[in-house]
Design a protein around this motif. Structure first.
Motif, PDB file in Angstrom:
ATOM      1  N   ALA A 125     -28.478 -30.220  21.651  1.00 34.28           N
ATOM      2  CA  ALA A 125     -27.149 -30.389  22.242  1.00 34.28           C
ATOM      3  C   ALA A 125     -26.184 -29.419  21.580  1.00 34.28           C
ATOM      4  CB  ALA A 125     -26.677 -31.824  22.038  1.00 34.28           C
ATOM      5  N   THR A 126     -25.342 -28.795  22.402  1.00 37.31           N
ATOM      6  CA  THR A 126     -24.376 -27.831  21.886  1.00 37.31           C
ATOM      7  C   THR A 126     -22.936 -28.318  22.007  1.00 37.31           C
ATOM      8  OG1 THR A 126     -24.394 -26.739  24.037  1.00 37.31           O
ATOM      9  CG2 THR A 126     -25.850 -25.839  22.331  1.00 37.31           C
ATOM     10  N   ASP A 127     -22.707 -29.301  22.848  1.00 36.94           N
ATOM     11  CA  ASP A 127     -21.384 -29.902  22.986  1.00 36.94           C
ATOM     12  C   ASP A 127     -21.530 -31.231  23.715  1.00 36.94           C
ATOM     13  OD1 ASP A 127     -21.144 -29.543  25.910  1.00 36.94           O
ATOM     14  OD2 ASP A 127     -20.729 -27.441  25.485  1.00 36.94           O
ATOM     15  N   LEU A 128     -20.425 -31.922  23.922  1.00 39.24           N
ATOM     16  CA  LEU A 128     -20.444 -33.250  24.522  1.00 39.24           C
ATOM     17  C   LEU A 128     -21.068 -33.248  25.912  1.00 39.24           C
ATOM     18  CD1 LEU A 128     -19.644 -36.234  24.646  1.00 39.24           C
ATOM     19  CD2 LEU A 128     -17.353 -35.490  25.335  1.00 39.24           C
ATOM     20  N   ARG A 129     -20.580 -32.385  26.790  1.00 40.67           N
ATOM     21  CA  ARG A 129     -21.072 -32.384  28.171  1.00 40.67           C
ATOM     22  C   ARG A 129     -22.510 -31.920  28.253  1.00 40.67           C
ATOM     23  NH1 ARG A 129     -15.974 -32.180  26.478  1.00 40.67           N
ATOM     24  NH2 ARG A 129     -14.650 -33.333  27.883  1.00 40.67           N
TER      25      ARG A 129
END
Length: 175
Positions: A125-129
Motif C-alpha cells: 500500500a502506498t496511500d489510503l485509497r
C-alpha cells in the motif's frame, strides 16, 4: 461490494453525495438504491468496465478512483481512467498489475483491460485509497493476497477487516 458480488447495506450512507459514483456503478451493472437508512448495493457476476474522469464535486471523486480502478480491472471490457486532480495518484497501478491486472499508464490516463481473474500476491500500500483498492482486488483474487504497509489503510478505515469479515470476507490482520 460491487466487485465481489452480493447484497450490502451501507448504513447511514448518503446517496446524494455520491451521484457520480452511483451512476458509474449502475452503468457497470450493479444495482444501487438509496433506501431508508442508507445505500443498498447488489451485484452478481462480472460487471462492465466504465470510463471516468476525476473532477471536483459533484463529479467523479478522485478519492474513489483507485477503488473503481480495482473494479474495472476485473470487469468485462476496456476502460479509460483519467486523473485530473492529483499527480502521482496512480501509484496503486503497479500493485494491481502484480495481482494480474492489465493496466497501462499514459500520463494522466490509465488504460485498463478487464481480466477474468486476479491472482493473489504480496502487494504494498502506498496511500489510503491505494490500500482500499488493493483490499478490493485481494478479495476477488484467487489465492492469498497480503497487503503490506496497512497503516495507510488505518488512517481512513476503522477496523476494515472486521467489517468485511462480518460481510463474509475471508480476511484477517496478521500484524
Amino acid at each position: 461490494m460491487a466487485a465481489t458480488g452480493g447484497d450490502v447495506l451501507l448504513r447511514h450512507g448518503r446517496a446524494d453525495h455520491l451521484d457520480a459514483v452511483i451512476e458509474k456503478l449502475q452503468a457497470a451493472g450493479a444495482t444501487v438504491l438509496a433506501v431508508d437508512g442508507g445505500i443498498r448495493v447488489q451485484s452478481s457476476g462480472r460487471l462492465k468496465a466504465q470510463n471516468f474522469r476525476t473532477t471536483e464535486y459533484p463529479g467523479f471523486p478522485t478519492d474513489m478512483q483507485a477503488q473503481f480502478m480495482a473494479l474495472n480491472s476485473i470487469s468485462h471490457g476496456a476502460s479509460k481512467v483519467t486523473e485530473t486532480i492529483f499527480e502521482n495518484r496512480f501509484m496503486h497501478v503497479n500493485e494491481l498489475v502484480r495481482l494480474g491486472a492489465q493496466i497501462q499508464i499514459e500520463g494522466k490516463v490509465s488504460l485498463v483491460e478487464g481480466v477474468a481473474k486476479l491472482s493473489g500476491a504480496t502487494v504494498m500500500a502506498t496511500d489510503l485509497r491505494a490500500s482500499a483498492s488493493l483490499v478490493i482486488a485481494g478479495l476477488v483474487a484467487e489465492g492469498e493476497t497480503m497487503v503490506d504497509r496497512i497503516y495507510h489503510l488505518d488512517r481512513g478505515y476503522d477496523q476494515m477487516e472486521t467489517k468485511l469479515r462480518a460481510l463474509g470476507a475471508d480476511i484477517e490482520r496478521t500484524r
